[in-house]
Design a protein around this motif. Structure first.
Motif, PDB file in Angstrom:
ATOM      1  N   TYR A   1       0.886  -1.148   0.000  1.00 48.60           N
ATOM      2  CA  TYR A   1       0.000   0.000   0.000  1.00 48.60           C
ATOM      3  C   TYR A   1       0.930   1.205   0.000  1.00 48.60           C
ATOM      4  CZ  TYR A   1      -2.814  -3.809   1.871  1.00 48.60           C
ATOM      5  OH  TYR A   1      -3.407  -5.012   2.055  1.00 48.60           O
TER       6      TYR A   1
ATOM      7  N   SER B   1      -2.236   4.985   5.369  1.00 49.99           N
ATOM      8  CA  SER B   1      -1.953   4.483   4.028  1.00 49.99           C
ATOM      9  C   SER B   1      -3.013   4.994   3.070  1.00 49.99           C
ATOM     10  CB  SER B   1      -1.930   2.957   4.014  1.00 49.99           C
ATOM     11  OG  SER B   1      -3.210   2.449   4.359  1.00 49.99           O
TER      12      SER B   1
ATOM     13  N   THR C   1      -4.795   1.462  -0.885  1.00 48.32           N
ATOM     14  CA  THR C   1      -4.853   0.049  -0.501  1.00 48.32           C
ATOM     15  C   THR C   1      -5.503  -0.763  -1.628  1.00 48.32           C
ATOM     16  OG1 THR C   1      -6.869   0.577   0.734  1.00 48.32           O
ATOM     17  CG2 THR C   1      -4.830   0.380   1.997  1.00 48.32           C
TER      18      THR C   1
ATOM     19  N   ASP D   1      -9.131   2.928   4.037  1.00 44.17           N
ATOM     20  CA  ASP D   1      -7.773   2.404   3.894  1.00 44.17           C
ATOM     21  C   ASP D   1      -7.367   1.858   5.253  1.00 44.17           C
ATOM     22  OD1 ASP D   1      -6.820   3.090   1.044  1.00 44.17           O
ATOM     23  OD2 ASP D   1      -7.797   4.932   1.711  1.00 44.17           O
ATOM     24  N   TYR D   2      -6.063   1.609   5.446  1.00 47.51           N
ATOM     25  CA  TYR D   2      -5.661   0.975   6.705  1.00 47.51           C
ATOM     26  C   TYR D   2      -4.725   1.856   7.527  1.00 47.51           C
ATOM     27  CZ  TYR D   2      -7.400  -3.278   4.487  1.00 47.51           C
ATOM     28  OH  TYR D   2      -8.176  -4.211   3.855  1.00 47.51           O
TER      29      TYR D   2
ATOM     30  N   ASP E   1      -6.173  -8.770   5.888  1.00 49.01           N
ATOM     31  CA  ASP E   1      -5.987  -8.266   4.522  1.00 49.01           C
ATOM     32  C   ASP E   1      -5.378  -9.401   3.685  1.00 49.01           C
ATOM     33  OD1 ASP E   1      -3.254  -8.403   5.070  1.00 49.01           O
ATOM     34  OD2 ASP E   1      -2.846  -6.527   4.004  1.00 49.01           O
TER      35      ASP E   1
END
Ligand code: RUQ
Ligand code: CUA
Length: 684
Positions: A266, A286, A289, A313-314, A404
């Protein structure tokens, strides 16, 4: 109109020029009562008149008085270190005067500072900080940080990253000069920022673009090649977060004790390293992604479209203390000169976790208590506050919504979120004050928005609620408040670092200065005080430190090598000047030990032969403050300065014959124009 316009009338009323306003102390709101209007009411009203003449509104005149710093007075309370963006430099300013005090050459040569123009010490810094591809003489500085003791800035060192080529630089606050640049292994670029851990054990920094990554081998700029396809990108490209071990006594990084954590491909963005309840943890945003690679001319959508598909996103959550222990236990793999905790190991050992975050976020900042992580939504009009206690508890309880594609556990958003503050369009970075408030820059709305944090940062009612906003001109990217990013911000001032400045200054051509705006945040309403055009690269981020925490040198002890602050082996005293010619390998070296003292350069005649490598060690034997001498040689691109007490070495190949002038480039004395010399290069 024959008389005075309405607007002027109103202003005159306010200024107290009209009617009885001139009576003692009642004159103008900007404190001129004390300055011009004498007790008893016999005032001149001179300041009022001046303000009127110049067309200044009362607030503007008041702001001017609040920040004006006459020469010779020390009214600044803070020093700001700002990035200089794509100038590759750092900028030092006084706050609140907003006076620029110094540009520090970091990634870019600077002739005034003797950086990169024949000066050997700086050449070595730039060389060491280059990649295997070539000598790098430009950079894109983004985020500075200041060394810490118990999570507070101690004012000894600063670091600043280069986004362009994944480098980190160390600046000493003893002489405000760059001491080292390292090229961070395995990384292609960086944008995580620069973050000292609470006792400056490490500087943490994350990659931006994922790099092509050979499993078990990592990435080497200039040689690793893995064809860019969507599949390869997902399988064989990786992000990284580095922990650069810092030796604070020497002010140097130590790659042998540093480590890295491998991350999925990412695009990792800004990060923060915690203290208090978040001690031992790194939080990192991030974007993309989606793992889009672009390819508008290959039939794929533009990157910015493909990379903004998902609503979340993460937020990366890294247990760096645990990673450090793994490295000590030998569970990391050496790749390109650094120990890497691989993604598999990070997943298996519980080093890396994710929490969903809306939506292509940007800034990631920790509240003063260390309890909250504040994420600027960028494409979502919210600041999300994550509760670090909840994050830690959910990790202990193993409460995840899934993983993920790389097996990284994902926490449940609702479980770890403390609140979401609706702030407006384009929230980027958060900075804090001493009263439990966050201040977020809103890029699209052109605003700074102030909100209450939650306990223990803010214990009143209306937690996580917007309480004030102020318009900015224009497109604010970043902002800085005093000592934000530590456990005890000081409040008082905020500087908005704006990316656009159209209509703020006289036109000096299509390339406009960036604009810094100083805002008073001490009251209930934020108040704009001042605009400062910066005619340099884009100031991405800045830190403001209390001026009394800094202990800069006044002069170097005579004979000092500023690289180490110890006595240079090339230091000489007046009368010890000498010239030697000797052979090293196949090369003749003319080596000169000289002194500088107003107004003599000794030697003032240097005779060498064509083809000689000329190496000049200047000792500035001055002991007086500000007695800096310069050095420049015609046609050899040699330029620099030698500060009082400093020993500096200049080197160049005398490959063209002739008689060349050299001189001191600083107007240092009445006989400065006489402070000159001749370099004679006899034909071979
Ligand atoms: S910070 S992209 Cu918001 Cu490096 Cu400027
Ligand atoms: Cu020394 Cu001019």
């Amino acid at each position: 109109m024959g008389t005075i316009s309405e607007k002027k009338l109103k202003r005159r009323e306010f200024l107290g020029v009209a009617g009885a306003g001139l009576a003692a102390g009642a004159a103008i709101g900007f404190g001129a009562g004390r300055l011009v209007t004498q007790p008893g009411g016999q005032g001149t009203g001179e300041l009022d008149k001046l303000a009127l003449q110049r067309g200044l509104e009362p607030e503007e005149a008041r702001s001017a008085l609040r920040i004006f710093n006459p020469g010779g007075k020390y009214l600044d309370e803070f020093i700001m270190i700002s990035s200089g963006g794509h100038s590759g430099q750092a900028i030092i300013l006084g706050i609140p005067s907003m006076r620029i005090l110094k540009y520090i050459a970091v990634y870019t040569p600077d002739p005034w500072q003797g950086y990169g123009y024949g000066n050997v010490e700086s050449r070595e810094i730039l060389k060491k900080g280059s990649s295997d591809v070539r000598l790098l003489t430009g950079g894109d500085t983004h985020h500075p940080d200041i060394s810490r003791t118990n999570a507070e800035w101690d004012g000894e060192w600063a670091c600043i990253g280069d986004k362009l080529s994944a480098r980190m630089a160390i600046i000493s606050f003893k002489d405000f000069a760059t001491k080292e640049i390292v090229r961070m292994p395995n990384m292609g670029s960086q944008h995580g920022g620069a973050h000292f851990t609470p006792n400056s054990e490490y500087v943490a920094c994350g990659s931006f673009f994922p790099t092509p990554w050979e499993p078990g081998k990592g990435y080497k700029p200039g040689s690793t090649y893995i064809q860019l396809t969507e599949k390869n990108y997902a399988d064989f490209y990786r992000g990284q977060n580095i922990y650069l071990a810092f030796d604070r006594s020497r002010g140097r990084f130590d790659l042998t004790r540093s480590f890295q954590v491998e991350l999925p491909p990412y695009v990792q963005d800004l990060e923060a390293v915690g203290w208090g309840p978040s001690d031992g943890w790194t939080f990192m945003n991030s974007i993309n992604t989606e793992r889009a690679i672009g390819g508008v001319m290959e039939g794929r959508p533009a990157l910015e479209v493909a990379a903004s598909q998902r609503d979340f996103d993460y937020l990366h959550i890294i247990n760096w203390k645990k990673a450090e222990q793994l490295v000590k236990d030998g569970k990391a793999k050496e790749m390109n000169g650094i120990k890497v905790v691989t993604l598999d190991t990070a997943v298996k050992e519980g080093i890396l976790f994710f929490a969903p975050e809306p939506k292509s976020p940007h800034g990631c900042d920790i509240s003063p208590s260390g309890r909250y992580v504040l994420v600027g939504g960028k494409l979502a009009p919210v600041v999300t506050a994550y509760d670090v206690e909840k994050i830690k508890q959910n990790i202990v309880d193993q409460r995840f919504e899934g993983t993920d594609p790389y097996g990284v556990p994902i926490l449940r958003f609702e479980e770890v979120k403390a609140a979401q503050v609706e702030v407006g369009l384009g929230p980027l970075h958060n900075e804090f004050d001493d009263a439990g408030h966050g201040h977020v820059s809103c890029f699209i709305a052109n605003e700074v928005v102030r909100y209450n944090l939650g306990p223990p940062d803010y214990t009143g009612s209306n937690t996580f609620t917007v309480i004030d906003r102020i318009k900015i001109q224009y497109n604010i990217g970043h902002l800085a408040t005093t000592e934000s990013g530590t456990a005890s911000p000081k409040g008082k001032y905020l500087v908005a670092l704006n990316k656009w400045s159209i209509d703020r200054f006289p036109n000096v051509g299509p390339l406009l200065p960036q604009n810094l705006q100083l805002i008073d945040i001490s009251g209930e309403k934020m108040q704009l005080l001042y605009d400062l055009p910066i005619g340099l690269g884009e100031p991405h981020y800045a830190k403001m430190i209390s001026i009394d925490k800094l202990k800069p040198l006044e002069v170097y002890a005579v004979g000092t090598d500023p690289a180490t602050f110890t006595v240079s082996p090339n230091a000489i005293r007046k009368g010890q000047e000498r010239i030697e010619r000797h052979q090293v390998g196949g090369t003749w070296v003319s080596e000169i030990w000289g002194t500088l003292l107003r107004s003599t350069m000794a030697p003032d005649i240097i005779r060498v032969k064509q083809g000689d490598l000329v190496r000049i060690h200047w000792t500035n034997v001055e002991t007086v403050r500000d007695a800096t001498h310069g050095f420049g040689i015609a046609d050899y691109n040699v330029m620099g300065k030698i500060d009082p007490g400093e020993v500096a070495t200049y080197e160049f190949l005398a490959d063209k014959p002739g008689v060349f002038y050299y001189y001191c480039t600083e107007f240092c004395s009445p006989l400065h124009m006489e402070m000159t010399g001749w370099l004679e290069v006899a034909p071979a």
